[in-house]
Design an enzyme around this catalytic site. Structure first.
Site, PDB file in Angstrom:
ATOM      1  CG  MET A 118     -16.811 -37.814  34.266  1.00  0.00           C
ATOM      2  SD  MET A 118     -17.163 -39.452  33.583  1.00  0.00           S
ATOM      3  CE  MET A 118     -18.071 -40.206  34.938  1.00  0.00           C
ATOM      4  CE  LYS A 138       5.888 -36.409  47.704  1.00  0.00           C
ATOM      5  NZ  LYS A 138       5.734 -36.884  49.091  1.00  0.00           N
ATOM      6  CE1 TYR A 140     -26.574 -36.096  35.082  1.00  0.00           C
ATOM      7  CE2 TYR A 140     -24.442 -35.041  35.425  1.00  0.00           C
ATOM      8  CZ  TYR A 140     -25.261 -35.879  34.689  1.00  0.00           C
ATOM      9  OH  TYR A 140     -24.774 -36.492  33.569  1.00  0.00           O
ATOM     10  NE  ARG A 171       5.269 -40.530  55.498  1.00  0.00           N
ATOM     11  CZ  ARG A 171       5.264 -39.384  54.813  1.00  0.00           C
ATOM     12  NH1 ARG A 171       4.127 -38.917  54.315  1.00  0.00           N
ATOM     13  NH2 ARG A 171       6.378 -38.699  54.631  1.00  0.00           N
TER      14      ARG A 171
END
Length: 378
Positions: free
Chosen positions: A317, A40, A270, A140
């Site tokens: 980023m 997964k 930044y 769950r």
């Protein structure tokens, strides 16, 4: 997301490490016990189809995924092995799963009632293979009460053309913890609920990686082998010893794109949260939080030329900056996860600094980072 094929930033996947991590576990399994590889979340960031191929070669006989789309991806890639979806799939998609012989978990009679007309509308399909999820303490998904489980089983038995119970399972909340008190409570509840079934289905499974590594005596004939495939200790380091050495499969490498000298008081990134304390060499690395290298890693380190180099200033980023011991040319290798010289940074190191788990760090590495196999398995 566009893959960054034309920048020096690569997730390297060691296929031989994956092969060995699975083969060692297959060799430990009791007779008639099968290993399903959990692939997964794009195989925890390692690449679903790559890992599925290696897992099959290593002895895995089936696969587990989180969502139906992942299961369909395996079928599209011509994997005919059993595939179990571990998360609840909306009932309106039951026929899609049945048509592709994909197994789904069931946690309520209500879901069965909703799926019934969907399956009845396509009588040519084989019965949907279901695994009864039992909530023994994870909180769950799954049946918790005796009568609710009995009602669901009776519903399935009344509709044999639409449903067949292929498996029953639970998931342990603390299998990776040194204290096994809660784990044993879950085992007892699972055994109680399974004993309510009129017969044992084909698959009875409780073991994730942690359970298989440290609680092999648990009943079951299939294990859902997940994070250990990738060479990661399920406990982090809470239980440091494993039955065999786990070989980490993932490393992350980049290169310096720029290096400059700055002077005392010069600001970096930044917010100018870092100012040079004197004459310093600052290197720029073309990876950022859009790649999964998150802002909270400011102050952590990477490896350049076998030396730890601190990440200074806020991570951007697409780039971040590091303090270097000397000037290095653009193109110099930077190791974010992996080895350089005698030093190593592991996913667990990154996770500890980030106050999270290594599963999350691996899964957070976004598709923009190109993946490349090393030590390939034919």
């Amino acid at each position: 997301m566009t893959i960054g094929n034309f920048r020096p930033a690569t997730v390297l996947i060691d296929e031989t490490a994956i092969l060995h991590n699975i083969q060692h576990e297959v060799a430990r399994l009791k007779k008639q016990t099968q290993l399903f590889a959990v692939v997964k979340a794009d195989a925890y960031g390692h690449g679903m189809l790559r890992v599925a191929r290696v897992a099959k070669a290593a002895g895995a006989t089936g696969f587990c995924v989180a969502i139906l789309d992942e299961a369909l991806g395996l079928r599209k890639a011509d994997y005919s092995e059993p595939v179990l979806v571990l998360g609840i799939v909306p009932s309106q998609y039951a026929a899609i799963a049945a048509a592709q012989t994909i197994s789904l978990p069931v946690s309520s009679t209500e879901w069965l009632e909703q799926a019934l007309p969907v399956l009845e509308a396509q009588p040519e399909l084989p019965p949907l293979r279901i695994h009864l999820a039992l909530d023994t303490g994870m909180g769950r998904i799954g049946f918790t009460e005796d009568q609710a489980l009995k009602t669901a089983v009776a519903f399935v038995e009344a509709h044999p053309k639409q449903f067949v119970i292929e498996g029953v399972f639970t998931h342990f909340a603390t299998a990776d913890a040194p204290d096994d008190t809660y784990f044993k409570q879950q085992v007892n509840k699972f055994n109680h609920l399974v004993n309510l079934l009129p017969s044992r289905p084909r698959y009875v499974h409780v073991s994730n990686s942690a359970t298989s590594l440290w609680h092999a005596a648990c009943n079951g004939n299939m294990i859902r082998y997940g994070v250990a495939i990738y060479g990661l200790n399920p406990s982090g380091d809470a239980i440091p010893t494993t039955p065999f050495p786990l070989e980490p499969a993932l490393s992350l490498e980049s290169e310096l794109t720029y290096c400059k000298q700055v002077h005392a008081g010069d600001g970096i990134s930044y917010g100018v949260t870092y100012r040079a304390k004197g004459d310093e060499f600052i290197g720029t690395v073309p990876i950022g939080y859009a790649d999964g290298w998150l802002r909270r890693l400011q102050g952590f380190h990477v490896l350049v030329d076998g030396q730890y180099c601190e990440i200074v200033g806020r991570i951007c980023m697409d780039q971040f900056m590091i303090r270097l011991p000397k000037a290095y040319p653009a193109g110099t290798k930077v190791v974010l996860v992996g080895q350089s010289g005698d030093q190593e940074i592991t996913l667990l190191d990154v996770a500890k600094y980030s106050k999270t788990i290594h599963y999350e760090i691996a899964c957070n590495l976004t598709p923009r980072l190109k993946r490349q196999s090393v030590n390939p398995v034919d």
